[in-house]
Design a protein around this motif. Sequence first.
Motif, PDB file in Angstrom:
ATOM      1  N   LEU A  20       3.879  24.675  -9.656  1.00  0.00           N
ATOM      2  CA  LEU A  20       5.249  24.185  -9.446  1.00  0.00           C
ATOM      3  C   LEU A  20       6.266  25.264  -9.773  1.00  0.00           C
ATOM      4  O   LEU A  20       7.276  25.425  -9.096  1.00  0.00           O
ATOM      5  CB  LEU A  20       5.513  22.944 -10.297  1.00  0.00           C
ATOM      6  N   GLN A  32       6.255  27.583  -6.904  1.00  0.00           N
ATOM      7  CA  GLN A  32       6.932  26.996  -5.749  1.00  0.00           C
ATOM      8  C   GLN A  32       8.451  27.035  -5.899  1.00  0.00           C
ATOM      9  O   GLN A  32       9.175  27.185  -4.928  1.00  0.00           O
ATOM     10  CB  GLN A  32       6.489  25.548  -5.573  1.00  0.00           C
ATOM     11  N   TYR A  55       6.934  14.645  -6.872  1.00  0.00           N
ATOM     12  CA  TYR A  55       7.720  15.887  -6.969  1.00  0.00           C
ATOM     13  C   TYR A  55       9.146  15.565  -7.393  1.00  0.00           C
ATOM     14  O   TYR A  55       9.792  16.351  -8.072  1.00  0.00           O
ATOM     15  CB  TYR A  55       7.742  16.625  -5.625  1.00  0.00           C
ATOM     16  N   LEU A  98       4.513   9.971  -5.089  1.00  0.00           N
ATOM     17  CA  LEU A  98       3.579  10.482  -4.077  1.00  0.00           C
ATOM     18  C   LEU A  98       2.161   9.958  -4.325  1.00  0.00           C
ATOM     19  O   LEU A  98       1.490   9.473  -3.419  1.00  0.00           O
ATOM     20  CB  LEU A  98       3.599  12.018  -4.095  1.00  0.00           C
ATOM     21  N   ARG A 102      -2.869  10.428   6.445  1.00  0.00           N
ATOM     22  CA  ARG A 102      -1.855  11.026   7.315  1.00  0.00           C
ATOM     23  C   ARG A 102      -1.244  12.273   6.660  1.00  0.00           C
ATOM     24  O   ARG A 102      -1.320  12.439   5.448  1.00  0.00           O
ATOM     25  CB  ARG A 102      -0.753   9.999   7.584  1.00  0.00           C
ATOM     26  N   SER A 103      -0.612  13.061   7.496  1.00  0.00           N
ATOM     27  CA  SER A 103       0.039  14.281   7.002  1.00  0.00           C
ATOM     28  C   SER A 103       1.097  13.954   5.948  1.00  0.00           C
ATOM     29  O   SER A 103       1.850  12.986   6.134  1.00  0.00           O
ATOM     30  CB  SER A 103       0.739  14.958   8.176  1.00  0.00           C
ATOM     31  N   GLY A 104       1.111  14.731   4.886  1.00  0.00           N
ATOM     32  CA  GLY A 104       2.148  14.563   3.871  1.00  0.00           C
ATOM     33  C   GLY A 104       1.894  13.417   2.902  1.00  0.00           C
ATOM     34  O   GLY A 104       2.788  13.041   2.134  1.00  0.00           O
ATOM     35  N   THR A 105       0.670  12.857   2.887  1.00  0.00           N
ATOM     36  CA  THR A 105       0.414  11.729   1.984  1.00  0.00           C
ATOM     37  C   THR A 105      -0.023  12.198   0.585  1.00  0.00           C
ATOM     38  O   THR A 105      -0.182  11.383  -0.313  1.00  0.00           O
ATOM     39  CB  THR A 105      -0.659  10.777   2.568  1.00  0.00           C
ATOM     40  N   GLY A 106      -0.274  13.490   0.417  1.00  0.00           N
ATOM     41  CA  GLY A 106      -0.552  13.992  -0.926  1.00  0.00           C
ATOM     42  C   GLY A 106      -1.978  14.486  -1.153  1.00  0.00           C
ATOM     43  O   GLY A 106      -2.392  14.663  -2.296  1.00  0.00           O
ATOM     44  N   LYS A 107      -2.713  14.754  -0.063  1.00  0.00           N
ATOM     45  CA  LYS A 107      -4.118  15.201  -0.207  1.00  0.00           C
ATOM     46  C   LYS A 107      -4.186  16.564  -0.920  1.00  0.00           C
ATOM     47  O   LYS A 107      -4.915  16.724  -1.901  1.00  0.00           O
ATOM     48  CB  LYS A 107      -4.794  15.289   1.172  1.00  0.00           C
ATOM     49  N   THR A 108      -3.405  17.516  -0.405  1.00  0.00           N
ATOM     50  CA  THR A 108      -3.415  18.862  -1.023  1.00  0.00           C
ATOM     51  C   THR A 108      -2.879  18.787  -2.453  1.00  0.00           C
ATOM     52  O   THR A 108      -3.407  19.443  -3.358  1.00  0.00           O
ATOM     53  CB  THR A 108      -2.572  19.843  -0.176  1.00  0.00           C
ATOM     54  N   THR A 109      -1.868  17.949  -2.658  1.00  0.00           N
ATOM     55  CA  THR A 109      -1.302  17.822  -4.005  1.00  0.00           C
ATOM     56  C   THR A 109      -2.374  17.320  -4.980  1.00  0.00           C
ATOM     57  O   THR A 109      -2.481  17.827  -6.104  1.00  0.00           O
ATOM     58  CB  THR A 109      -0.091  16.861  -3.978  1.00  0.00           C
ATOM     59  N   GLN A 119      -5.881  25.673   3.090  1.00  0.00           N
ATOM     60  CA  GLN A 119      -5.644  25.448   4.526  1.00  0.00           C
ATOM     61  C   GLN A 119      -5.416  26.765   5.273  1.00  0.00           C
ATOM     62  O   GLN A 119      -5.891  26.953   6.369  1.00  0.00           O
ATOM     63  CB  GLN A 119      -4.398  24.580   4.718  1.00  0.00           C
ATOM     64  N   GLU A 137      -9.125  21.424   4.665  1.00  0.00           N
ATOM     65  CA  GLU A 137      -9.056  21.734   6.106  1.00  0.00           C
ATOM     66  C   GLU A 137      -9.554  23.156   6.343  1.00  0.00           C
ATOM     67  O   GLU A 137      -8.955  23.906   7.122  1.00  0.00           O
ATOM     68  CB  GLU A 137      -7.602  21.639   6.597  1.00  0.00           C
ATOM     69  N   HIS A 190      -8.802  15.799   8.539  1.00  0.00           N
ATOM     70  CA  HIS A 190      -8.310  14.735   9.423  1.00  0.00           C
ATOM     71  C   HIS A 190      -9.378  14.445  10.476  1.00  0.00           C
ATOM     72  O   HIS A 190      -9.280  13.483  11.215  1.00  0.00           O
ATOM     73  CB  HIS A 190      -7.065  15.217  10.206  1.00  0.00           C
TER      74      HIS A 190
HETATM   75  N1  LIG Z   1       7.282  21.668  -4.341  1.00  0.00           N
HETATM   76  C1  LIG Z   1       7.513  20.542  -3.681  1.00  0.00           C
HETATM   77  N2  LIG Z   1       8.658  19.889  -3.925  1.00  0.00           N
HETATM   78  C2  LIG Z   1       8.936  18.723  -3.296  1.00  0.00           C
HETATM   79  N3  LIG Z   1       8.097  18.138  -2.406  1.00  0.00           N
HETATM   80  C3  LIG Z   1       6.937  18.760  -2.129  1.00  0.00           C
HETATM   81  C4  LIG Z   1       6.586  19.991  -2.750  1.00  0.00           C
HETATM   82  N4  LIG Z   1       5.370  20.353  -2.283  1.00  0.00           N
HETATM   83  C5  LIG Z   1       4.977  19.395  -1.415  1.00  0.00           C
HETATM   84  N5  LIG Z   1       5.914  18.442  -1.321  1.00  0.00           N
HETATM   85  C6  LIG Z   1       5.865  17.198  -0.503  1.00  0.00           C
HETATM   86  O1  LIG Z   1       4.761  16.426  -0.953  1.00  0.00           O
HETATM   87  C7  LIG Z   1       4.202  15.725   0.129  1.00  0.00           C
HETATM   88  C8  LIG Z   1       2.692  15.872   0.104  1.00  0.00           C
HETATM   89  O2  LIG Z   1       2.345  17.181   0.439  1.00  0.00           O
HETATM   90  P1  LIG Z   1       0.809  17.582   0.595  1.00  0.00           P
HETATM   91  O3  LIG Z   1       0.760  19.022   0.973  1.00  0.00           O
HETATM   92  O4  LIG Z   1       0.082  17.181  -0.619  1.00  0.00           O
HETATM   93  O5  LIG Z   1       0.386  16.669   1.814  1.00  0.00           O
HETATM   94  P2  LIG Z   1      -0.969  16.611   2.618  1.00  0.00           P
HETATM   95  O6  LIG Z   1      -1.410  15.193   2.579  1.00  0.00           O
HETATM   96  O7  LIG Z   1      -1.934  17.611   2.129  1.00  0.00           O
HETATM   97  O8  LIG Z   1      -0.438  16.982   4.060  1.00  0.00           O
HETATM   98  P3  LIG Z   1      -1.182  17.718   5.292  1.00  0.00           P
HETATM   99  O9  LIG Z   1      -2.249  16.816   5.777  1.00  0.00           O
HETATM  100  O10 LIG Z   1      -0.074  17.868   6.278  1.00  0.00           O
HETATM  101  O11 LIG Z   1      -1.681  19.006   4.768  1.00  0.00           O
HETATM  102  C9  LIG Z   1       4.867  16.226   1.376  1.00  0.00           C
HETATM  103  O12 LIG Z   1       5.809  15.268   1.801  1.00  0.00           O
HETATM  104  C10 LIG Z   1       5.584  17.498   0.958  1.00  0.00           C
HETATM  105  O13 LIG Z   1       6.785  17.677   1.632  1.00  0.00           O
END
Ligand SMILES: Nc1ncnc2c1ncn2[C@@H]1O[C@H](COP(=O)(O)OP(=O)(O)OP(=O)(O)O)[C@@H](O)[C@H]1O
Length: 566
Positions: free
Chosen positions: A121, A124, A356, A362, A381-388, A428, A511, A544
């Motif tokens: 963080l 970032q 975040y 999230l 789905r994209s942006g649901t928090g998998k990578t997080t 990724q 991925e 995915h």
């Molecule tokens: N430093 C950050 N500050 C605020 N929001 C963040 C930050 N990093 C990621 N996000 C948000 O957190 C959410 C989850 O991101 P993440 O990368 O975990 O998604 P994901 O499920 O892995 O997506 P994808 O399948 O597209 O890779 C996204 O909406 C992204 O915009």
Amino acid sequence: MITKAKIKAIIACVPEKYQKKLLPFFGFSFGNVILDLLSVAYLLPFLMLALDSHSRFENRYLQFLVQKEHLIYSILLLIVFFIAKNTLSILFINYQNRLIFAVSSEISKKYTHSFIHNNYLFYQNQDKGDIIKNTIEVPNNFANNVLLSLNTILCESIIIMVISGIGLLLFPKITLIAIVLFLLAFAIIYTFRKVKNVRKSLSSDYRNNVNYLLDLINGFFEIKSASKEEAFLDKFNSSNRKLNKTHAFLTTLKNSNSKYLEIIIILIISFLVFYLVNYSAENSKNVLLISFMASVFFKLIPSLNKLIVAGSSLKSYDYTIESILKNTSIEKETVQSETRIGFENELRIENVSFSYTEENKLIDNVSLKIAKGNIIGISGRSGTGKTTLLHIILKLINPKSGKIVLDGTEITPLNKNAFLSLIGYVTQEPYIFNGSILENIAIGQTEAEIDFDRINALTVAIGFEEVLQNFPDGLHSLTGNSGQKLSGGQKQKLAIIRALYNDPQILILDEATNQLDEENEIKILNYIKGVSQKEKLTVLLVSHDKKVLTYCDTIHQFQKEILHEV
Ligand SMILES: Nc1ncnc2c1ncn2[C@@H]1O[C@H](COP(=O)(O)OP(=O)(O)OP(=O)(O)O)[C@@H](O)[C@H]1O
């Protein structure tokens, strides 16, 4: 001109191990200035002799020096004195510059250390331009402009005070008038000179410039394919022009100081000469006054000049003090490298929640049990928090609540490094380091330490040997900046080999095969499945792709902050 608080702040910016070297540093510097002063005093009798061969000195030593029959000894002594003085000066300059550059590189080292040892963080939230500025520009300008200027100000102020003191003692009236004249002229010039407020913008100008340059470099394809070269060049050039304009202004400011000083000094000297010619009576006093004026010419003027330039430098690069103090207060995580940790049964994610921002949750109370040797799929789905979630498992991000537990032991900063040594992670978009393919696989190992058999086995298993055929130097081929000589799929293959090379017990793939053709993807996934079955490699696989997820023992899907088994 310079406050005690400012001196304290400057010293606090110097890394601890060099703080104790500051005293000899200032001491040598002062010694050097004193030697300079002595050399002026030493030259004086010869100067007098050259001006007037009938000069007589009350002092027996001076008289002895200038007598014709002793002249050869005097000149020899003079040469020895100057050789010794200048040798000492060279030694001092060498010491000074070595210390300055050591301080600068230590500040860079400390900053990069705290940056890389911090969490994801923190990374970032950092502006990339600021990172480059804090690593290169700030330490360099602090050491060269702030620290050196402080040294100059301290030494030259003492010299100026000594000379003024002598003047006040010997010629109180004319010295006092000269000082008042100087201060008055100085005040007038500085009141009428308009100094723009450019200093403050120097720091942000540098950061913007670096950021526009990074956009030009990293966005090369996007810029070219959209034919937006001119738009990006305009942005960079205008910021670059602004930065150089600021530098030009500050350099002019620095150099013009000596010109103003010259005007002031000429006024004072004219006054002294006028006084000397009209009011001075005794010859012995004349000699003294001429000597004093010579020291004013040789030492006081350059000292004043140096003092003013140093003061201006210190003001211009003032912001570096604030940056360094801010960076040194960055909290670092306590990480212990010696702790050992094993993995026999189960990795657990326990009630993990994370967001975040305060407004958007999230990940909400996610729990997951991963038995050793299993392949676990995570989709959603994209942006649901998998990578997080992966970043939380990797301890790159600390969750708001919940924990990661391995065989009943919670992962904390104390056993984090031992835990991470069990993991191989492929992102990724894997980053390929500047260096050879071999250096990218066996990071940090020497040729003697590298397990070439393992690398060869992995290149065959992952299908990388066909990639190597395109490179005449094989494993020793250079990949270019960010692996620009490799295709997207080739980078992924290289990153998978890199992750497997260290024999991880847990492999995390985010991925990691999505840029590969189906044949290559299946080959790699079959190999990983085989290793998982034979060697109980635990795999966490984010994808995915339904076809990829068929390799998993269980699949978990993110739906509205919650992870469900499907
Ligand atoms: N430093 C950050 N500050 C605020 N929001 C963040 C930050 N990093 C990621 N996000 C948000 O957190 C959410 C989850 O991101 P993440 O990368 O975990 O998604 P994901 O499920 O892995 O997506 P994808 O399948 O597209 O890779 C996204 O909406 C992204 O915009």
